[in-house]
Design a protein around this motif. Structure first.
Motif, PDB file in Angstrom:
ATOM      1  N   SER A  74      10.014   5.894   0.457  1.00  0.00           N
ATOM      2  CA  SER A  74      10.036   7.284   0.002  1.00  0.00           C
ATOM      3  C   SER A  74      11.269   7.601  -0.832  1.00  0.00           C
ATOM      4  N   THR A  75      12.245   6.707  -0.858  1.00  0.00           N
ATOM      5  CA  THR A  75      13.436   6.939  -1.677  1.00  0.00           C
ATOM      6  C   THR A  75      13.288   6.415  -3.100  1.00  0.00           C
ATOM      7  N   THR A  99       6.124  11.564  -1.469  1.00  0.00           N
ATOM      8  CA  THR A  99       6.993  11.653  -2.641  1.00  0.00           C
ATOM      9  C   THR A  99       6.255  12.116  -3.896  1.00  0.00           C
ATOM     10  N   TYR A 100       5.398  11.289  -4.411  1.00  0.00           N
ATOM     11  CA  TYR A 100       4.815  11.536  -5.728  1.00  0.00           C
ATOM     12  C   TYR A 100       4.004  12.829  -5.796  1.00  0.00           C
TER      13      TYR A 100
END
Length: 149
Positions: A74-75, A99-100
């Protein structure tokens, strides 16, 4: 103390968002909704991976690895991954819904990205709950058989 730490973290995150982004009401509402969606996904994924112990025995080490994979991936920016890896990041490790999709939803006020993020989170929740309850039923009925025998 543990709950207070999470509350302080939550307040800090919202404070940073409000201070730096200065969102309008629509963006703030979307941010809040997506925060709930992402939190649901993290909890659901932890339930899912933890529930695999019902089927695979002592799975604690691998459960921790799955959780770390979720946090680690997720980073990274979503544009870094393509093809099969991207497919894995939306299925096996559902980090794409962390995330995206939420970032794109906020960036462009996209209802499609928002809906996909919420659907992904809800799907992981339903799968995690299903795996947990089926495993619990299997586990408890297995214990009853051993007690009778």
């Amino acid at each position: 103390m543990y709950g207070n730490a999470h509350l302080a973290e939550w307040l800090f995150e919202y404070g940073i968002y409000l201070f730096f982004v200065k969102p309008d009401a629509v963006h703030l509402a979307l941010f809040t909704g997506l925060t709930v969606s992402v939190a649901t996904l993290f909890v659901s994924f932890n339930i899912l991976t933890g529930s695999l112990s019902f089927y695979l025995g002592n799975f604690e080490g691998l459960t921790q690895q799955w959780r770390n994979a979720m946090l680690t991936f997720s980073t990274y920016p979503a544009t870094l991954f393509e093809g099969t890896v991207k497919l894995l990041l939306y299925t096996l490790i559902p980090v794409g819904f962390v995330t995206y999709l939420p970032i794109e939803a906020l960036r462009s006020l996209s209802l499609i990205h928002t809906a996909l993020a919420v659907v992904g989170s809800t799907t992981v929740l339903l799968v995690g709950a299903g795996v947990f309850y089926y495993g619990l039923r299997r586990y408890s009925s297995g214990n009853l058989m051993q007690m009778r025998g």
